[in-house]
Each structure stands twice: as C-alpha cells, then as structure tokens.
Design an enzyme around this catalytic site. Structure first.
Site, PDB file in Angstrom:
ATOM      1  N   SER A  86      -4.471   9.709 -49.522  1.00 38.01           N
ATOM      2  CA  SER A  86      -5.736   8.984 -49.465  1.00 38.01           C
ATOM      3  C   SER A  86      -5.650   7.765 -50.376  1.00 38.01           C
ATOM      4  O   SER A  86      -5.017   7.815 -51.431  1.00 38.01           O
ATOM      5  CB  SER A  86      -6.861   9.908 -49.918  1.00 38.01           C
ATOM      6  OG  SER A  86      -7.948   9.150 -50.386  1.00 38.01           O
ATOM      7  N   LYS A 117      -3.619   3.536 -12.434  1.00 39.82           N
ATOM      8  CA  LYS A 117      -2.388   3.481 -13.209  1.00 39.82           C
ATOM      9  C   LYS A 117      -2.562   3.503 -14.723  1.00 39.82           C
ATOM     10  O   LYS A 117      -1.851   4.236 -15.419  1.00 39.82           O
ATOM     11  CB  LYS A 117      -1.547   2.283 -12.778  1.00 39.82           C
ATOM     12  CG  LYS A 117      -0.689   2.630 -11.553  1.00 39.82           C
ATOM     13  CD  LYS A 117       0.066   1.479 -11.002  1.00 39.82           C
ATOM     14  CE  LYS A 117      -0.745   0.656 -10.038  1.00 39.82           C
ATOM     15  NZ  LYS A 117      -1.426   1.427  -8.976  1.00 39.82           N
ATOM     16  N   GLU A 167      -4.579  16.107 -36.812  1.00 41.02           N
ATOM     17  CA  GLU A 167      -5.897  15.521 -36.528  1.00 41.02           C
ATOM     18  C   GLU A 167      -5.813  14.519 -35.382  1.00 41.02           C
ATOM     19  O   GLU A 167      -6.676  14.459 -34.511  1.00 41.02           O
ATOM     20  CB  GLU A 167      -6.439  14.836 -37.779  1.00 41.02           C
ATOM     21  CG  GLU A 167      -6.768  15.809 -38.890  1.00 41.02           C
ATOM     22  CD  GLU A 167      -7.083  15.087 -40.186  1.00 41.02           C
ATOM     23  OE1 GLU A 167      -8.244  15.094 -40.591  1.00 41.02           O
ATOM     24  OE2 GLU A 167      -6.169  14.498 -40.792  1.00 41.02           O
ATOM     25  N   HIS A 177     -14.927  34.662 -33.699  1.00 41.14           N
ATOM     26  CA  HIS A 177     -16.033  33.907 -34.333  1.00 41.14           C
ATOM     27  C   HIS A 177     -15.602  33.320 -35.681  1.00 41.14           C
ATOM     28  O   HIS A 177     -16.437  33.116 -36.558  1.00 41.14           O
ATOM     29  CB  HIS A 177     -17.260  34.792 -34.546  1.00 41.14           C
ATOM     30  CG  HIS A 177     -17.649  35.579 -33.338  1.00 41.14           C
ATOM     31  ND1 HIS A 177     -18.547  35.137 -32.410  1.00 41.14           N
ATOM     32  CD2 HIS A 177     -17.206  36.782 -32.888  1.00 41.14           C
ATOM     33  CE1 HIS A 177     -18.672  36.047 -31.445  1.00 41.14           C
ATOM     34  NE2 HIS A 177     -17.857  37.039 -31.711  1.00 41.14           N
ATOM     35  N   LYS A 190      -4.894  13.987 -52.520  1.00 44.38           N
ATOM     36  CA  LYS A 190      -4.951  14.391 -51.109  1.00 44.38           C
ATOM     37  C   LYS A 190      -3.604  14.391 -50.398  1.00 44.38           C
ATOM     38  O   LYS A 190      -2.754  13.548 -50.635  1.00 44.38           O
ATOM     39  CB  LYS A 190      -5.887  13.452 -50.333  1.00 44.38           C
ATOM     40  CG  LYS A 190      -7.354  13.640 -50.641  1.00 44.38           C
ATOM     41  CD  LYS A 190      -7.884  15.025 -50.284  1.00 44.38           C
ATOM     42  CE  LYS A 190      -8.148  15.156 -48.811  1.00 44.38           C
ATOM     43  NZ  LYS A 190      -9.217  14.263 -48.367  1.00 44.38           N
ATOM     44  N   ASN A 220       0.819  -1.222   0.000  1.00 43.43           N
ATOM     45  CA  ASN A 220       0.000   0.000   0.000  1.00 43.43           C
ATOM     46  C   ASN A 220       0.852   1.271   0.000  1.00 43.43           C
ATOM     47  O   ASN A 220       0.541   2.228  -0.699  1.00 43.43           O
ATOM     48  CB  ASN A 220      -0.949   0.018   1.205  1.00 43.43           C
ATOM     49  CG  ASN A 220      -1.941  -1.123   1.157  1.00 43.43           C
ATOM     50  OD1 ASN A 220      -1.971  -1.876   0.185  1.00 43.43           O
ATOM     51  ND2 ASN A 220      -2.747  -1.260   2.192  1.00 43.43           N
TER      52      ASN A 220
HETATM   53  N1  ARG Z   1      -1.255  -3.626  -7.464  1.00 47.36           N
HETATM   54  C1  ARG Z   1      -1.717  -2.836  -6.375  1.00 47.36           C
HETATM   55  C2  ARG Z   1      -2.079  -1.441  -6.852  1.00 47.36           C
HETATM   56  O1  ARG Z   1      -1.667  -1.085  -7.909  1.00 47.36           O
HETATM   57  C3  ARG Z   1      -0.677  -2.743  -5.323  1.00 47.36           C
HETATM   58  C4  ARG Z   1      -1.184  -2.626  -3.931  1.00 47.36           C
HETATM   59  C5  ARG Z   1      -1.907  -3.823  -3.534  1.00 47.36           C
HETATM   60  N2  ARG Z   1      -2.188  -3.833  -2.144  1.00 47.36           N
HETATM   61  C6  ARG Z   1      -2.966  -4.778  -1.592  1.00 47.36           C
HETATM   62  N3  ARG Z   1      -3.105  -4.759  -0.350  1.00 47.36           N
HETATM   63  N4  ARG Z   1      -3.562  -5.667  -2.328  1.00 47.36           N
HETATM   64  O2  ARG Z   1      -2.768  -0.702  -6.194  1.00 47.36           O
END
Ligand code: ARG
Length: 460
Positions: free
Chosen positions: A278, A326, A291, A157, A284, A111
C-alpha cells in the site's frame, strides 16, 4: 484510403467519421492468420473448380504467405485505413499480384469469410485454454498432494460446519474446472463446421469443393444451411457462456484466497511475487491477483450479455450488428487466458499455515453431526438425535467446554446410547475418517482422488 471491395456501386467517398466508426480492423486484425489460411484454401478450391490456373494459385498462395510474414514482422500497419482485416489482406494481395487478386474473392463474401476466420481462430484459442485449465488443475492437485494430511474447517454460511481435508477443498475446484474444460470441448466440437460456400447468404453458383476445404482447414462438417451459416453466432455465445462460467469459478477460488489471507483466517499466504503493498499503509501485503481475477468476472458476464442482446431479434442473414460479436469475444478470451495463467502461478506458490488450519478446525463444535449420526447407528431416529446433540452443544457453550474437553460422562447426560466409541468421534481426524460415502472427505477417498487426478493430468 484503399479502394473499397464494393466501390463500383458508389460515386461518393465515405465520410471519414463513418470510415472510423465502421472499421473493425483495430480488433479483427488478430484474425489475419486465419484469414490467410482461409484465402490459401480458397485459392485451391478455385483452381480445382477451373477458375484459376495452377500457376495463378501458386502466385496467390505465395503472396498470401508473404503478407502473413510481413504482418508477423510488423511491416504492415494493421490498425487503420481499411474496413476490416479481409479488405486489408485483399488490398495487399492486389499490390503484390495485380489483377490476379481480383480473382480470389470469387465464390465467397466477407459474410461467410468472417465466420470462417472466427471459427478457425476460436477453435485454436479454445484448445489453448483447455491446456491452461489443465495447468491450473495440476497446480491444485499438486498443492493437495503437498498438504495431503492437513485438515481445515469446512463451512456453510461461512460458519464452521464440519472438518474436511484441505485437499478435498482444493479438489472441489479441480472438479469445477473439469466441467469447464468439458464445456470448452463441447463448444469446440459444435463449432467445427465450415461456413465457406455460403457466400453472402444463398450459396454460390461456382463449383467449390467444400469438403476439400473442410479437410484442408480441419473442419469436421460443412454447414447444411448457407443462411444459418452466415447468421449464426451461437458458437460465440456458447464460448462466452463457458468463459463466463470459468470466470465465476475462478472468482470463487479468488474470493477464498482473499479470505484465507486475512489476518483473521490466516489459512494461506500468497507469495510475495504476487502481492502488492500500500502507498500509505507500510504493513500491507495485498492479494491483488486474486482480487483482480474476482473483479474481472464482471466483464466476462458483460461480454456474454452484450452479444446475446446484439443478436436478439436480428433478422436473417448477415447484419452489420454482427460485427459487435468480436470485441466481447476477444476480451473474454484474453481475460480468461490471463486469469488462468496468474491463478496457476498463485496456486503453485501458495503456502498454507498448518497451525492456523489446525486451530480453526478444533474450534466450534464441528463433531456435532458425527455424534448425531452415531446415535442414528444406535437406532435413534435422526431428528431426535439432532435435538439431543443440539442440547449437548448448548450445554457445552454454557459450561465453556470445547468439544475436545468433553468427557463420556458429559455425553451420557444427554443420551445413554453414547459410549467410548462416541467419545472418540470428538477429534476432527476421527470425524473425517468416519465418512463413508462416495465423494466424501474420508482421507482414503481423498487420497484415491488425488491419485486419479495425478494420473489423469500426467503429473510426476
Ligand atoms: N467486419 C465485418 C464483421 O466483422 C465483416 C463482414 C462485413 N460484411 C459486410 N457485408 N459488410 O462482421
């Protein structure tokens, strides 16, 4: 399947689908360098606290460095088989050092480890992006210097409004990017906090010199609240918001490039190396990078929203929901990094069509505001001046007279306050030259701004 970090409590195997569903390894594998760095620093703390000997620390550090080079060299498959990168590295460590590996995870939890790794990784990534922003700023400033005297129509505009310098337009993006850079610096500064020592949520009973760890890993402060430290993802939201804003700015630049490269505008042409053709239309030449950059803004906003929603109402402290931070983060980092790189190349190789710009700036009655302000200088109340010039514009349209063809006699049909000086205002050059406020498109001010940026960005 490797042994779990929490196997003792369980007598049953995890379901295969659950393994796969829960694993963050496919995406958090990119944290491996940060995880190794964090492990090395933690080993030093354990030694200082007297939990491992100097020799044990050295063995752990050596093994962690080996694991890092093995991953670097692609010798360790980091795509599956573990819950996350932290488990993979600990498992590899135990293969190399046996029981000793079991000592490393003392006083820490995934954690606090996962946020430590993410902060380390993100701080570095943001530093890289700050450099990429400066490269794009440099390309814009250089382009401005290259076309220093070119005028173009300024729009509101998307209608012709007032003549401006092309360099002034380009510098507007330099200013936006400067705020973006500032936001990344600010986010970086606020995330510069060491969460280690928080362990699962309440802190650890071990003697861990967190200040030493902060020093070793380059953090400015130690988290003041262990609960907050493991639950906090503000630094990710802030980064995603700053990245979304960069995307928004890039999309505005991209949108203008698309517009400017149309046959109708023809103000600018993207280099062939950055266009595609294209499959059906042989004639083109499409401005694809612009884009795509514009289109990618959607995922940047989406990533920000995804994390905000995942965090909403989440109780303290760690919840597995947090693993969902993530992929959006990494995706936004990759997207912005690549977008900045491609836009820098596009701007570097961009060619402006001076003739088309010139042609554009002489169309429409864009000296109208200059005439109105001229009358204000002669004591006419602004709104009255506005009406007078409005009537002049209608008349000139009816007569089919372009502003360049208007004579002093024509002007004086509408106000006796007009004189020879007023007539001189009818060229776009005079219009920009007359601007006097700070931040205006007056050539002298634009020149000074270009020089200021040139110095600031250390351009040759
Ligand atoms: N893979 C987990 C995350 O990205 C890591 C932490 C996991 N902790 C746990 N107590 N399961 O958050």
């Amino acid at each position: 399947m490797a042994e779990k970090l929490w196997g003792g409590r369980f007598s049953k195997e995890t379901d295969d689908l659950m393994e796969q569903f829960g694993s963050s390894l496919p995406f958090d594998c990119r944290l491996y360098r940060a995880d190794i760095k964090a492990g090395i620093a933690h080993a030093r703390l354990l030694q200082k606290g007297g939990y491992i000997s100097g020799r044990e620390k050295d063995r752990i550090v050596k093994a962690l460095r080996e694991i890092e080079s093995e991953i670097d060299a692609g010798k360790i498959k980091v795509s599956s088989g573990y819950e996350d990168i932290h488990s993979l590295i600990l498992d590899r460590l135990s293969r190399k050092t046996g029981n000793l590996a079991e000592k490393l995870h003392a006083g820490r939890s995934r954690n606090d480890l996962v946020v430590l790794d993410t902060r380390l990784y993100l701080k570095e990534e943001l530093a890289g992006l700050i450099g990429s922003i400066q490269s794009l700023q440099s390309a814009l400033v250089k382009k401005g210097l290259q076309y220093q005297t070119a005028l173009m129509p300024g729009y509101t505009h998307l209608q012709h409004a007032q003549p401006i310098l092309l360099a002034h337009h380009l510098l507007a993006y330099v200013e936006m990017l400067e705020r973006d850079r500032g936001r990344l610096e600010d986010a970086r500064e606020r995330m510069d906090v060491l969460p280690a020592g928080s362990a699962a949520l309440a802190g650890s009973n071990l003697k861990l010199d967190q200040k030493l760890m902060a020093e070793l890993l380059g953090f400015k402060r130690v988290a003041a609240n262990s609960l907050d430290a493991v639950a906090d993802r503000d630094f990710i939201v802030e980064s995603l918001a700053a990245l979304a804003m960069i995307g928004m700015h890039l999309s505005r630049l991209a949108g203008e490039l698309v517009l400017w490269s149309t046959t109708e505008f023809h103000f600018a042409e993207l280099d062939e190396a950055y266009c595609t053709g294209s499959s059906f239309l042989p004639q083109k030449k499409n401005p694809d990078p612009a884009e795509l950059v514009r289109g990618k803004t959607g995922r940047l906003y989406g990533n920000l929203l995804a994390v905000l929603v995942a965090l909403k109402g989440l109780p303290l402290a760690y919840n597995r929901d947090l693993q969902e931070d993530k992929e959006p983060l990494f995706d936004s980092l990759d997207t912005v990094r690549e977008s900045l790189l491609i836009m820098t190349r596009v701007v570097k190789t961009l060619r402006f069509d001076r003739k088309a710009l010139r042609n554009g700036v002489t169309r429409g009655f864009s000296s109208a505001p200059d005439l109105a302000e001229y009358l204000v200088g002669k004591g006419v109340p602004f709104q009255q001046a506005h009406r007078t010039v409005g009537r002049l514009v209608v008349w000139s349209i009816e007569e089919g007279k372009a502003s360049g063809e208007i004579t002093l006699k024509d002007l004086r049909r509408f106000s006796f306050k007009f004189d020879g000086q007023a007539l001189k205002l009818l060229t776009p050059e005079a219009s920009v030259a007359k601007k006097s406020t700070i931040g205006s498109t007056a050539p002298a001010r634009v020149r000074r701004n270009l020089q200021r940026w040139r110095k600031k960005l250390r351009l040759s």
